[in-house]
Scaffold this motif. Structure first.
Motif, PDB file in Angstrom:
ATOM      1  N   GLU A 137      -6.791  -4.236  -7.940  1.00 57.14           N
ATOM      2  CA  GLU A 137      -6.468  -3.192  -8.909  1.00 57.14           C
ATOM      3  C   GLU A 137      -6.732  -1.804  -8.339  1.00 57.14           C
ATOM      4  O   GLU A 137      -5.936  -0.880  -8.529  1.00 57.14           O
ATOM      5  N   ASP A 138      -7.854  -1.667  -7.627  1.00 52.60           N
ATOM      6  CA  ASP A 138      -8.186  -0.371  -7.021  1.00 52.60           C
ATOM      7  C   ASP A 138      -7.101   0.082  -6.050  1.00 52.60           C
ATOM      8  O   ASP A 138      -6.560   1.183  -6.153  1.00 52.60           O
ATOM      9  N   ILE A 139      -6.800  -0.785  -5.101  1.00 51.25           N
ATOM     10  CA  ILE A 139      -5.831  -0.396  -4.079  1.00 51.25           C
ATOM     11  C   ILE A 139      -4.424  -0.383  -4.630  1.00 51.25           C
ATOM     12  O   ILE A 139      -3.561   0.358  -4.164  1.00 51.25           O
ATOM     13  N   GLY A 140      -4.172  -1.190  -5.685  1.00 52.60           N
ATOM     14  CA  GLY A 140      -2.837  -1.208  -6.284  1.00 52.60           C
ATOM     15  C   GLY A 140      -2.424   0.147  -6.815  1.00 52.60           C
ATOM     16  O   GLY A 140      -1.257   0.553  -6.676  1.00 52.60           O
ATOM     17  N   SER A 177     -11.164 -13.690  -7.283  1.00 51.27           N
ATOM     18  CA  SER A 177      -9.729 -13.745  -7.012  1.00 51.27           C
ATOM     19  C   SER A 177      -9.107 -12.363  -6.821  1.00 51.27           C
ATOM     20  O   SER A 177      -8.113 -12.224  -6.113  1.00 51.27           O
ATOM     21  N   ASN A 178      -9.681 -11.340  -7.475  1.00 53.63           N
ATOM     22  CA  ASN A 178      -9.104 -10.004  -7.348  1.00 53.63           C
ATOM     23  C   ASN A 178      -9.800  -9.157  -6.283  1.00 53.63           C
ATOM     24  O   ASN A 178      -9.462  -8.001  -6.086  1.00 53.63           O
ATOM     25  N   GLU A 179     -10.776  -9.744  -5.584  1.00 53.43           N
ATOM     26  CA  GLU A 179     -11.492  -9.011  -4.545  1.00 53.43           C
ATOM     27  C   GLU A 179     -10.713  -9.032  -3.239  1.00 53.43           C
ATOM     28  O   GLU A 179     -10.320 -10.096  -2.763  1.00 53.43           O
ATOM     29  N   ILE A 180     -10.512  -7.879  -2.660  1.00 55.22           N
ATOM     30  CA  ILE A 180      -9.968  -7.797  -1.307  1.00 55.22           C
ATOM     31  C   ILE A 180     -11.119  -7.644  -0.318  1.00 55.22           C
ATOM     32  O   ILE A 180     -11.063  -8.150   0.801  1.00 55.22           O
ATOM     33  N   VAL A 181     -12.160  -6.966  -0.746  1.00 61.45           N
ATOM     34  CA  VAL A 181     -13.314  -6.710   0.125  1.00 61.45           C
ATOM     35  C   VAL A 181     -14.601  -6.980  -0.648  1.00 61.45           C
ATOM     36  O   VAL A 181     -14.713  -6.609  -1.818  1.00 61.45           O
ATOM     37  N   SER A 227       1.695   4.615  -5.634  1.00 58.84           N
ATOM     38  CA  SER A 227       2.228   5.956  -5.364  1.00 58.84           C
ATOM     39  C   SER A 227       2.988   5.988  -4.042  1.00 58.84           C
ATOM     40  O   SER A 227       4.010   6.672  -3.922  1.00 58.84           O
ATOM     41  N   ILE A 228       2.520   5.224  -3.043  1.00 54.33           N
ATOM     42  CA  ILE A 228       3.228   5.156  -1.765  1.00 54.33           C
ATOM     43  C   ILE A 228       4.590   4.493  -1.959  1.00 54.33           C
ATOM     44  O   ILE A 228       5.612   4.963  -1.426  1.00 54.33           O
ATOM     45  N   ILE A 229       4.623   3.401  -2.717  1.00 54.23           N
ATOM     46  CA  ILE A 229       5.883   2.694  -2.961  1.00 54.23           C
ATOM     47  C   ILE A 229       6.868   3.592  -3.699  1.00 54.23           C
ATOM     48  O   ILE A 229       8.050   3.682  -3.342  1.00 54.23           O
ATOM     49  N   LEU A 230       6.407   4.269  -4.724  1.00 56.80           N
ATOM     50  CA  LEU A 230       7.307   5.101  -5.521  1.00 56.80           C
ATOM     51  C   LEU A 230       7.826   6.293  -4.728  1.00 56.80           C
ATOM     52  O   LEU A 230       8.984   6.686  -4.880  1.00 56.80           O
TER      53      LEU A 230
END
Length: 222
Positions: free
Chosen positions: A150-153, A15-19, A158-161
Motif C-alpha cells: 500500500e505504501d509503495i502503491g 502478505s502485504n509486506e514488501i520489506v 503517480s509514476i504510472i499515471l
C-alpha cells in the motif's frame, strides 16, 4: 548495548509486506558467526549509515568478514571473534506482487481532434517484482520509508499515471478511438515505464488497463 542477534530470520512476512526490518527500531547488534536464514522468495540487505550494502539470497548463511565486505569497509575495521557490529537488516520479498491497483484520483485532460478538449478517468492493475533488493532498499526504504504494497502503491501510482498521460497525449487523436486501443496502450505503457521501475530496483511484469471513461461533462459533449 542492545541484545546481540545470533540468529537473524523473518519466517512470517505478512502478505502485504514488501520489506521487514530487523530490528524493527534502531540498529541491531550483530556478530561475526551469526546465522542468517533467508527463505525462498526473500532476499536480505544489510543497511548502515544511510547505505544499502551487502545482500544475501535464499539459504542459511554464517556471517563472516568475507561475505560482508562492504559493511566491513564502511565501519573501517575487520571484525574478529565475537566483536559485535551495528547495522539494520531488511528482508525483502522477491515474490511476484500481483493485482496491484492504479487509477486516476483526478481526471486527465487531453486534446481531442473531435471534441477539442476532453477529461477522462482511467484505472487498471499491474504486476511487479523486486528485481534488485539492494537498489530497492536504498531508493524506496532508505529514502522514503515505504514497507508495504500500500505504501509503495501510492508512490508508483503517480509514476504510472504520469507515463500513461504522456502516452495518451502523444498517441491518441480522439477519445472515441480509445476502446479499441487498450491492449496496444497497455503494451506501450509497460515499455514507457520500464526504466522508471528499474531505477527503483523493480521489474514491471504486467500492466492492464481495465477502463478509460469520460467524465460527466465530456460524456455530455459526446
Amino acid at each position: 548495548m542492545a541484545r546481540i542477534l545470533d540468529v537473524i530470520e523473518c519466517p512470517d512476512m505478512e502478505s502485504n509486506e514488501i520489506v521487514h526490518r530487523v530490528p524493527e527500531r534502531g540498529s541491531g547488534d550483530f556478530r561475526i558467526g551469526s546465522q542468517l536464514i533467508v527463505r525462498e522468495g526473500q532476499a536480505v540487505t544489510f543497511f548502515r549509515d544511510g547505505k544499502a550494502l551487502d545482500t544475501f539470497g535464499p539459504g542459511r548463511h554464517t556471517i563472516t568478514t568475507g561475505n560482508i565486505p562492504l559493511l566491513v569497509t564502511l565501519v573501517q575495521k575487520v571484525f574478529s571473534g565475537d566483536t559485535p557490529f551495528t547495522a539494520e537488516c531488511y528482508f525483502v520479498s522477491t515474490r511476484d506482487l500481483i493485482d496491484l491497483r492504479w487509477g486516476t484520483a483526478q481526471p486527465i485532460t487531453l486534446r481531442d481532434k473531435v471534441l477539442r478538449m476532453v477529461r477522462i478517468r482511467a484505472h487498471g492493475t499491474y504486476n511487479m517484482q523486486v528485481a534488485d533488493p539492494q537498489l530497492f532498499v536504498a531508493q524506496i526504504v532508505g529514502t522514503r520509508g515505504y514497507y508495504t504494497s500500500e505504501d509503495i502503491g501510492n508512490y508508483l501510482r503517480s509514476i504510472i499515471l504520469n507515463g500513461l498521460t504522456d502516452l495518451l497525449g502523444e498517441n491518441t487523436e480522439s477519445i472515441l478511438d480509445l476502446p479499441a486501443m487498450f491492449e496496444e496502450i497497455s503494451a506501450a505503457a509497460r515499455v514507457r515505464l520500464r526504466d522508471d521501475f528499474e531505477s527503483l530496483g523493480l521489474m514491471l511484469k504486467r500492466l492492464y488497463i481495465m477502463s478509460i471513461s469520460p467524465t460527466e461533462e465530456t460524456s455530455k459533449a459526446i
